[in-house]
Scaffold this motif. Structure first.
Motif, PDB file in Angstrom:
ATOM      1  N   MET A   1       0.823  -1.210   0.000  1.00 44.84           N
ATOM      2  CA  MET A   1       0.000   0.000   0.000  1.00 44.84           C
ATOM      3  C   MET A   1       0.857   1.260   0.000  1.00 44.84           C
ATOM      4  SD  MET A   1      -3.002   1.164   2.645  1.00 44.84           S
ATOM      5  CE  MET A   1      -4.181  -0.009   1.968  1.00 44.84           C
ATOM      6  N   LEU A   2       1.941   1.226   0.777  1.00 46.60           N
ATOM      7  CA  LEU A   2       2.840   2.384   0.866  1.00 46.60           C
ATOM      8  C   LEU A   2       4.268   1.925   0.619  1.00 46.60           C
ATOM      9  CD1 LEU A   2       3.220   5.450   1.735  1.00 46.60           C
ATOM     10  CD2 LEU A   2       3.736   4.525   4.021  1.00 46.60           C
ATOM     11  N   LYS A   3       4.993   2.686  -0.211  1.00 46.05           N
ATOM     12  CA  LYS A   3       6.403   2.356  -0.451  1.00 46.05           C
ATOM     13  C   LYS A   3       7.221   3.628  -0.533  1.00 46.05           C
ATOM     14  CE  LYS A   3       9.521  -0.412  -3.295  1.00 46.05           C
ATOM     15  NZ  LYS A   3       9.633  -1.385  -4.389  1.00 46.05           N
ATOM     16  N   LEU A   4       8.226   3.719   0.333  1.00 52.25           N
ATOM     17  CA  LEU A   4       9.185   4.816   0.295  1.00 52.25           C
ATOM     18  C   LEU A   4      10.480   4.289  -0.304  1.00 52.25           C
ATOM     19  CD1 LEU A   4       7.072   5.842   2.341  1.00 52.25           C
ATOM     20  CD2 LEU A   4       8.934   6.956   3.575  1.00 52.25           C
ATOM     21  N   ASP A   5      10.983   5.004  -1.305  1.00 55.17           N
ATOM     22  CA  ASP A   5      12.195   4.578  -1.994  1.00 55.17           C
ATOM     23  C   ASP A   5      13.253   5.678  -1.897  1.00 55.17           C
ATOM     24  OD1 ASP A   5      14.079   3.317  -3.556  1.00 55.17           O
ATOM     25  OD2 ASP A   5      12.983   3.533  -5.439  1.00 55.17           O
ATOM     26  N   SER A   6      14.270   5.435  -1.072  1.00 53.21           N
ATOM     27  CA  SER A   6      15.427   6.338  -0.940  1.00 53.21           C
ATOM     28  C   SER A   6      15.013   7.774  -0.635  1.00 53.21           C
ATOM     29  CB  SER A   6      16.283   6.301  -2.218  1.00 53.21           C
ATOM     30  OG  SER A   6      16.721   4.991  -2.500  1.00 53.21           O
ATOM     31  N   VAL A   7      14.077   7.923   0.308  1.00 50.63           N
ATOM     32  CA  VAL A   7      13.556   9.249   0.647  1.00 50.63           C
ATOM     33  C   VAL A   7      14.568  10.032   1.484  1.00 50.63           C
ATOM     34  CG1 VAL A   7      11.831  10.467   2.035  1.00 50.63           C
ATOM     35  CG2 VAL A   7      11.123   8.665   0.440  1.00 50.63           C
ATOM     36  N   LYS A   8      14.854  11.250   1.011  1.00 46.50           N
ATOM     37  CA  LYS A   8      15.720  12.174   1.744  1.00 46.50           C
ATOM     38  C   LYS A   8      14.944  13.458   2.016  1.00 46.50           C
ATOM     39  CE  LYS A   8      20.064  10.471  -0.270  1.00 46.50           C
ATOM     40  NZ  LYS A   8      21.287  10.852  -1.041  1.00 46.50           N
ATOM     41  N   ILE A   9      15.079  13.973   3.241  1.00 40.68           N
ATOM     42  CA  ILE A   9      14.411  15.210   3.637  1.00 40.68           C
ATOM     43  C   ILE A   9      15.426  16.080   4.353  1.00 40.68           C
ATOM     44  CG2 ILE A   9      12.511  16.218   4.950  1.00 40.68           C
ATOM     45  CD1 ILE A   9      11.171  13.413   4.825  1.00 40.68           C
ATOM     46  N   ALA A  10      15.494  17.347   3.969  1.00 39.91           N
ATOM     47  CA  ALA A  10      16.490  18.245   4.545  1.00 39.91           C
ATOM     48  C   ALA A  10      15.854  19.521   5.052  1.00 39.91           C
ATOM     49  CB  ALA A  10      17.565  18.575   3.517  1.00 39.91           C
ATOM     50  N   TYR A  11      16.415  20.035   6.141  1.00 38.85           N
ATOM     51  CA  TYR A  11      16.091  21.363   6.649  1.00 38.85           C
ATOM     52  C   TYR A  11      17.316  22.234   6.418  1.00 38.85           C
ATOM     53  CZ  TYR A  11      12.265  18.980   9.092  1.00 38.85           C
ATOM     54  OH  TYR A  11      11.155  18.233   9.390  1.00 38.85           O
ATOM     55  N   GLY A  12      17.335  22.923   5.300  1.00 40.21           N
ATOM     56  CA  GLY A  12      18.533  23.681   4.942  1.00 40.21           C
ATOM     57  C   GLY A  12      19.691  22.731   4.701  1.00 40.21           C
ATOM     58  N   ALA A  13      20.773  22.934   5.425  1.00 44.45           N
ATOM     59  CA  ALA A  13      21.950  22.079   5.261  1.00 44.45           C
ATOM     60  C   ALA A  13      21.879  20.810   6.089  1.00 44.45           C
ATOM     61  CB  ALA A  13      23.203  22.863   5.637  1.00 44.45           C
ATOM     62  N   ILE A  14      20.847  20.718   6.952  1.00 34.83           N
ATOM     63  CA  ILE A  14      20.714  19.553   7.837  1.00 34.83           C
ATOM     64  C   ILE A  14      19.847  18.496   7.178  1.00 34.83           C
ATOM     65  CG2 ILE A  14      19.912  18.733  10.077  1.00 34.83           C
ATOM     66  CD1 ILE A  14      20.369  21.585  11.123  1.00 34.83           C
ATOM     67  N   GLN A  15      20.409  17.297   7.000  1.00 34.69           N
ATOM     68  CA  GLN A  15      19.649  16.203   6.401  1.00 34.69           C
ATOM     69  C   GLN A  15      18.988  15.397   7.511  1.00 34.69           C
ATOM     70  OE1 GLN A  15      21.534  13.009   3.863  1.00 34.69           O
ATOM     71  NE2 GLN A  15      20.540  14.224   2.276  1.00 34.69           N
ATOM     72  N   ALA A  16      17.660  15.528   7.619  1.00 36.07           N
ATOM     73  CA  ALA A  16      16.918  14.879   8.705  1.00 36.07           C
ATOM     74  C   ALA A  16      16.601  13.425   8.392  1.00 36.07           C
ATOM     75  CB  ALA A  16      15.627  15.649   8.977  1.00 36.07           C
ATOM     76  N   VAL A  17      16.356  13.121   7.124  1.00 32.18           N
ATOM     77  CA  VAL A  17      16.070  11.752   6.681  1.00 32.18           C
ATOM     78  C   VAL A  17      17.009  11.442   5.533  1.00 32.18           C
ATOM     79  CG1 VAL A  17      14.328  10.219   5.686  1.00 32.18           C
ATOM     80  CG2 VAL A  17      13.666  11.876   7.439  1.00 32.18           C
ATOM     81  N   LYS A  18      17.709  10.310   5.637  1.00 32.87           N
ATOM     82  CA  LYS A  18      18.844  10.046   4.759  1.00 32.87           C
ATOM     83  C   LYS A  18      18.658   8.775   3.921  1.00 32.87           C
ATOM     84  CE  LYS A  18      21.650  12.011   8.481  1.00 32.87           C
ATOM     85  NZ  LYS A  18      22.647  11.715   9.527  1.00 32.87           N
ATOM     86  N   GLY A  19      17.785   8.858   2.942  1.00 31.24           N
ATOM     87  CA  GLY A  19      17.638   7.735   2.017  1.00 31.24           C
ATOM     88  C   GLY A  19      16.859   6.562   2.570  1.00 31.24           C
ATOM     89  N   VAL A  20      15.726   6.835   3.210  1.00 28.62           N
ATOM     90  CA  VAL A  20      14.933   5.777   3.843  1.00 28.62           C
ATOM     91  C   VAL A  20      14.128   4.993   2.813  1.00 28.62           C
ATOM     92  CG1 VAL A  20      12.882   5.396   5.289  1.00 28.62           C
ATOM     93  CG2 VAL A  20      14.783   6.790   6.132  1.00 28.62           C
TER      94      VAL A  20
END
Length: 236
Positions: A1-20
């Motif tokens: 139903m849900l699939k995350l592929d290499s998800v990256k999320i950043a706040y400016g220079a800070i990477q909060a989620v690193k390829g999940v």
């Protein structure tokens, strides 16, 4: 139903989620555990469209929803009960529930039936239906936050820290409600710091540390994993 592929999320220079990378199958309860600041809430916000994805993709029922707006994802079947509850404090319980069913507003009878269903799920809400939500106890507000999310008849329910700040007896009630939702066939992605309770209700689970998935397995496997015991269950 849900699939995350290499998800990256950043706040400016800070990477909060690193390829999940993770997936949730229909009918499952999947739990994400991890310490404060690991990126758990950020990940849930990206799934419901409240946090933009820098890289990677999010697919829901096979369709790419990475750039789909948050309110459109609700109509597709994704709903979240957020960390901190996020209720409308100056509205009554009934008004909060009605707002939760906004995407179904063209069918007032269906909205009313959904409100009645939530009153049966959490009888305390029926007792408080005309009370301003901000005047209720923390446990009652959490019940309302979950019910408000369920008002849109989601196919995927995201729960962010539902036990936060609650008394043990109320936490027990909340997890009993999660079990009942699982038995009804609803798909749930749960973020929770109370690892023992979360893993106990989960079909599968992921451990998120500093924005990365470091472990995954069934709820039972992670409950018995020495690293999880030492880091999250307070045992060695």
């Amino acid at each position: 139903m849900l699939k995350l592929d290499s998800v990256k999320i950043a706040y400016g220079a800070i990477q909060a989620v690193k390829g999940v990378c993770l997936e949730v199958r229909a009918g499952e309860v999947v739990t994400i555990i991890g310490a404060n600041g690991a990126g758990k809430s950020t990940l849930l916000k990206s799934i419901c469209g409240l946090e933009p994805v820098a890289e990677g993709s999010i697919k829901f029922n096979g369709a790419d929803v990475t750039t789909v707006k948050a309110h459109e994802r609700v109509s597709l079947g994704v709903a979240m009960s957020p960390e901190g509850r996020g209720i409308f404090a100056d509205q009554t319980v009934r008004e909060n529930l009605t707002l939760g069913g906004y995407c179904r507003r063209k069918d007032p009878a269906a909205v009313e039936a959904a409100i009645e269903r939530e009153f049966k799920r959490f009888p305390r809400l029926r007792e408080r239906q005309d009370q301003l939500a901000g005047t209720m106890s923390g446990g009652e507000q959490q019940m309302l936050a979950i019910s408000r999310a369920l008002m849109s008849e989601p196919r995927l329910l995201l729960l962010d820290e539902p036990s936060l700040g609650l008394a043990p007896l109320i936490i027990k009630d909340i997890f009993n409600a999660i079990r009942q939702l699982r038995e009804s066939g609803l798909t749930i992605l749960l973020v929770e710091q109370m690892a023992k309770q979360a893993l106990g209700v989960a079909d599968r689970a992921y451990v998120l540390e500093t924005g990365c998935i470091t472990l995954e397995g069934t709820g039972r496997e992670l409950l018995n994993d020495p690293k999880v015991k030492a880091a999250y269950l307070g045992t060695h």
